[in-house]
Structure formats: C-alpha cells, structure tokens
Design an enzyme around this catalytic site. Structure first.
Site, PDB file in Angstrom:
ATOM      1  N   TYR A 181     -16.697  16.063 -16.534  1.00 33.03           N
ATOM      2  CA  TYR A 181     -17.119  14.662 -16.561  1.00 33.03           C
ATOM      3  C   TYR A 181     -18.196  14.458 -15.484  1.00 33.03           C
ATOM      4  O   TYR A 181     -18.068  14.972 -14.373  1.00 33.03           O
ATOM      5  CB  TYR A 181     -15.886  13.820 -16.271  1.00 33.03           C
ATOM      6  CG  TYR A 181     -16.076  12.336 -16.299  1.00 33.03           C
ATOM      7  CD1 TYR A 181     -16.279  11.673 -17.505  1.00 33.03           C
ATOM      8  CD2 TYR A 181     -16.025  11.590 -15.140  1.00 33.03           C
ATOM      9  CE1 TYR A 181     -16.429  10.300 -17.531  1.00 33.03           C
ATOM     10  CE2 TYR A 181     -16.171  10.209 -15.162  1.00 33.03           C
ATOM     11  CZ  TYR A 181     -16.379   9.578 -16.357  1.00 33.03           C
ATOM     12  OH  TYR A 181     -16.517   8.221 -16.383  1.00 33.03           O
ATOM     13  N   ASP A 238      -7.804  17.922 -15.004  1.00 29.74           N
ATOM     14  CA  ASP A 238      -8.033  16.571 -15.509  1.00 29.74           C
ATOM     15  C   ASP A 238      -7.565  16.564 -16.962  1.00 29.74           C
ATOM     16  O   ASP A 238      -8.178  17.184 -17.831  1.00 29.74           O
ATOM     17  CB  ASP A 238      -9.529  16.234 -15.396  1.00 29.74           C
ATOM     18  CG  ASP A 238      -9.850  14.815 -15.871  1.00 29.74           C
ATOM     19  OD1 ASP A 238      -9.091  14.269 -16.694  1.00 29.74           O
ATOM     20  OD2 ASP A 238     -10.879  14.272 -15.425  1.00 29.74           O
ATOM     21  N   ARG A 241       0.837  -1.202   0.000  1.00 34.32           N
ATOM     22  CA  ARG A 241       0.000   0.000   0.000  1.00 34.32           C
ATOM     23  C   ARG A 241       0.876   1.258   0.000  1.00 34.32           C
ATOM     24  O   ARG A 241       0.470   2.314  -0.459  1.00 34.32           O
ATOM     25  CB  ARG A 241      -0.943   0.023   1.214  1.00 34.32           C
ATOM     26  CG  ARG A 241      -2.069   1.059   1.052  1.00 34.32           C
ATOM     27  CD  ARG A 241      -3.021   1.110   2.239  1.00 34.32           C
ATOM     28  NE  ARG A 241      -2.413   1.681   3.407  1.00 34.32           N
ATOM     29  CZ  ARG A 241      -2.234   1.055   4.568  1.00 34.32           C
ATOM     30  NH1 ARG A 241      -2.627  -0.194   4.720  1.00 34.32           N
ATOM     31  NH2 ARG A 241      -1.676   1.671   5.585  1.00 34.32           N
ATOM     32  N   LYS A 299      -8.167   5.455 -20.201  1.00 35.39           N
ATOM     33  CA  LYS A 299      -8.456   5.968 -21.536  1.00 35.39           C
ATOM     34  C   LYS A 299      -7.195   5.914 -22.423  1.00 35.39           C
ATOM     35  O   LYS A 299      -6.719   4.838 -22.677  1.00 35.39           O
ATOM     36  CB  LYS A 299      -9.028   7.377 -21.412  1.00 35.39           C
ATOM     37  CG  LYS A 299     -10.093   7.532 -20.284  1.00 35.39           C
ATOM     38  CD  LYS A 299     -11.377   6.782 -20.582  1.00 35.39           C
ATOM     39  CE  LYS A 299     -12.345   6.726 -19.400  1.00 35.39           C
ATOM     40  NZ  LYS A 299     -12.664   7.984 -18.760  1.00 35.39           N
TER      41      LYS A 299
HETATM   42  C1  LIG Z   1     -13.247   8.369 -17.541  1.00 40.63           C
HETATM   43  C2  LIG Z   1     -12.954   9.706 -17.001  1.00 40.63           C
HETATM   44  C3  LIG Z   1     -12.800   9.906 -15.622  1.00 40.63           C
HETATM   45  C4  LIG Z   1     -12.975   8.792 -14.623  1.00 40.63           C
HETATM   46  O1  LIG Z   1     -12.018   7.805 -14.786  1.00 40.63           O
HETATM   47  P1  LIG Z   1     -12.261   6.274 -14.327  1.00 40.63           P
HETATM   48  O2  LIG Z   1     -10.967   5.615 -14.699  1.00 40.63           O
HETATM   49  O3  LIG Z   1     -13.437   5.768 -15.075  1.00 40.63           O
HETATM   50  O4  LIG Z   1     -12.500   6.319 -12.863  1.00 40.63           O
HETATM   51  C5  LIG Z   1     -12.496  11.175 -15.180  1.00 40.63           C
HETATM   52  N1  LIG Z   1     -12.366  12.209 -16.046  1.00 40.63           N
HETATM   53  C6  LIG Z   1     -12.498  12.049 -17.367  1.00 40.63           C
HETATM   54  C7  LIG Z   1     -12.328  13.229 -18.265  1.00 40.63           C
HETATM   55  C8  LIG Z   1     -12.810  10.802 -17.895  1.00 40.63           C
HETATM   56  O5  LIG Z   1     -12.976  10.658 -19.219  1.00 40.63           O
END
Ligand SMILES: *Cc1c(COP(=O)(O)O)cnc(C)c1O
Length: 392
Positions: free
Chosen positions: A109, A182, A55, A207
């Site tokens: 998001y 983000d 962890r 992604k």
């Molecule tokens: C998918 C996504 C998230 C969340 O990510 P997870 O891996 O699904 O928890 C946050 N911000 C954006 C812009 C995303 O496309």
C-alpha cells in the site's frame, strides 16, 4: 467456534450491574472512578482489572479488541484510529528489542511505503524491499539486511500477489525477526496470519471489517510475546480508537463474514465476465487458476473464497480513456477505499501510486491502463451491467 458465530457473539455481553446489554454501549467517559481511592490505585497498578483513563482502556474499544482478537486467533489486540496508526504501532512493537532493520515486500500500500521510507528510515531504521513471493530472493535479502522486522500484505495492492505467510514466518523466525502482515485485503475469513506463524496481523478496519464506508480505524493483533509491548505503545503514544468508531466497527463486524462471502462470490462472477470482454486486456484476480500464486492461494485460502478485489487493464487505454470509463459508471462509486458494501473503482496511477513516476509504476507492473475494482454486495448482474455500459 466458527468465524460467523464469533463475529456475532465475541467481545460483547459484559454485565453492567444487574443486567447484560445484548450489544456493547458507547462509553464516552474519559475517566473512571471506584468506591475507594484504594481500589483506583489497584486498577492503576494493574493488580485489579478495570478502567481508569480512556487512553489506557475503554470498555467500548476493549470489546472491539476482544472481538478482533477472536477473529484473528490472537492473544492481544489494540484498536487504532486508522490502519496507518495500526501499522506504525505494530512495526514499533516488532522492533522493540530487535535490530532496527526492516525488509518489506516490494508491493505494498502506498502509504505503507511512505511510513517505511519517510518515518522509519529517517529515525534510524534501514529499509530494504524484496519480492515476498520469491522465497529465494527473500532469504538473500534477509541474510544481507538481518532485519528485526519483515513487513508484507496477505494480498498485495493493486496486483493481488499472495505470499506464503507460513514460509515467510519461518524465514523471519530463523533470522530472529518479527513478521508483520497487513491482512486488510484477505481478512480473517480467508487467512489468519498469526495461525501461520506471523507475529502481528494488522488491519485497516476502515475496509472490510467495518465495511460501510463510515468508519476510519485500524487494529493490531499479536501473540502473547508482544502483548505487553503493544499495550505499552498504545498507552504511551495514544493511537487509540474512540468509543463511537469502536461501536460502529463492532456493529459492522457482526455481518462481516456474511458480506465478505457475498463479495467473494460476486468477485468470481465479475472477474470471469471481465476476462471475456473484448476491451479488457488482462484481469488480475486471486481466483484465477492461472494466477502466478495459485498454488499458495489453494493452500492458504478456504475453497471458493479468493477475496473481492479485481484489477484489470483496458486494452490500449491511457489516463483519458480510463477516466472516460470511470465517469461512465452509474452505480459503481469512483472513490479511494475498498471493502465497502458498495462497489468502488480506483485508478492506482491517480491515487495509491500517484507519487511514483510512470516509469517506476511500469516497473512495478502498474500500467496507465490499470483499474482497481472493489466488488460490493450488490446483485452481481447489476455490477456487470454497469461495467458493460461503461466499457461499451
Ligand atoms: C487502507 C489501507 C491501509 C491504511 O488504512 P487507513 O485506515 O486508511 O489508515 C493500509 N493497508 C492497506 C492494505 C489498506 O488498504
């Protein structure tokens, strides 16, 4: 070093005894021991570098963190079990020793809006939304809310607006706030928020970075000022990524700049084709010279790399016609994610913005005829051909 080179070489190549493996192995051990208890004590006490418990630190995840840190030009990184865990941890770290007030972009998001409204607000942080692309409105919101943290996306979902990260970072700094960006949609190939003054760059590595639709993961990258708090939160809350996912993500990242370049080029072709289609009312694409943030895009992104997300409206369509279009696609996948090697479509009214009323969605500019397309690495003519058949 160029990002293509970093993607292939950074993070790996740790000596294990006499040899150096060319890629980082999957270390499944939850704990680690040394020749003597004395040495383990030094590792626990941070006097000596090493691993004691998974962890806290894991060699596979550590290598990935080093790699993502190099791609983003940061000082420290924490790999997390999901993008949402990464956002949660980044905002907690940003609010450490700061006012528990958040100003967030009004286009985010869906789950991020949920995190702010249903997790941070009930725990005593105030949350206020502002148009991140209108710096005057943002300054006014910041003057009023006096935030400890500003949250934005480098390319917003699903209308693909691009805020000026450097200008927002300056507003954050003047207010004593930390800027959390983000960077999932833009990726470090297009923009590196920390180099523009942001304090945190966050990813859903699910992604583009992992890129193959087989890993759920996230990452936070930060500067030296927040490194200790990020490490503390990672160790204390334990949102950490496991070694198998770290391995897959690292494997994915080796080809990420290559994939992303191809996806960006494909997106330019597909967006141009969509714009000329009689059934398409409007195309939202960051490479469009008439994009409302074209000046910011030209200034912040490298030439010819605009991202690989396209949103478009089908003329006069409602839910039923959009579903018929989606069902008629033979190659493009109907699924809720993005950034994978395969192209994917999604209906924001059904997924990311489902919890909002049609009226609220309309106010945000998300009509019931809006489709979001994540362009993959396939041959562009095959993507176009699939869309053409489904739009016929
Ligand atoms: C998918 C996504 C998230 C969340 O990510 P997870 O891996 O699904 O928890 C946050 N911000 C954006 C812009 C995303 O496309």
């Amino acid at each position: 070093m160029n990002i293509h080179t970093k993607a292939v070489h950074s993070g790996d190549r740790k000596r294990t005894g006499a040899y150096v493996p060319v890629t980082t192995p999957i270390h499944t051990a939850t704990s680690f021991f040394y020749e003597t208890a004395e040495q383990l004590d030094r590792v626990f006490g941070d006097v000596e570098k090493g691993y004691c418990y998974a962890r806290y630190d894991n060699p596979s995840t550590g290598a990935l963190e080093e790699l993502i840190c190099a791609l983003e030009g940061g000082d420290a990184a924490l790999a997390c079990a999901s993008g949402m865990a990464a956002l949660h941890t980044a905002i907690l770290s940003a609010l450490t020793d700061r006012r528990r007030s958040i100003v967030a972009a009004d286009a985010l998001y869906g789950a991020t809006v949920g995190l702010l409204m249903n997790v941070f607000e009930p725990s005593g942080a105030s949350v206020r939304f502002a148009d991140i692309c209108d710096l005057g409105a943002l300054r006014a919101a910041v003057a009023e809310a006096r935030p400890g943290c500003i949250v934005m996306e480098s390319i917003s979902n699903p209308l693909l607006r691009v805020g000026e990260i450097d200008a927002v970072a300056a507003i954050a700094n003047d207010a004593g706030a930390a800027l959390v960006v983000d960077n999932t949609f833009a990726t470090p190939l297009l923009v590196r928020p920390l180099e523009l003054g942001a304090h945190f760059s966050v990813h859903s590595v699910t992604k583009y970075l992992a890129g193959h639709g087989d890993v759920l993961g996230g990452a936070v990258v930060t500067n030296s000022a927040h490194a200790e708090s990020l490490r503390f939160l990672g160790r204390t809350i334990g949102p950490v990524l496991g070694p198998f996912e770290s391995y897959l993500t690292m494997r994915g990242i080796k080809t990420f700049p290559l994939r992303m370049e191809r996806q960006c080029a494909n997106a330019c072709r597909v967006a141009a084709w969509l714009a000329g289609h009689p059934r398409v009312a409007r195309v939202y694409f960051t490479g469009d010279p008439r994009h409302p943030d074209a000046a910011a895009i030209r200034r912040l992104f490298p030439p010819n790399l605009y991202g690989a997300m396209i949103s478009f409206e089908i003329k006069g369509a409602g839910r039923e016609e959009v579903f018929r279009f989606m069902d008629a696609l033979e190659m493009i996948v109907r699924a809720t994610s993005l950034g994978d090697v395969h192209s994917m479509v999604l209906y924001p009214a059904m997924s990311s913005h489902r919890s909002l009323s049609p009226k609220h969605r309309a106010r945000m500019g998300i009509g019931d005829n809006l489709v979001r397309l994540s362009v993959g690495i396939e041959a562009p003519e095959d993507i176009v051909a699939d869309l053409e058949k489904a739009l016929a």
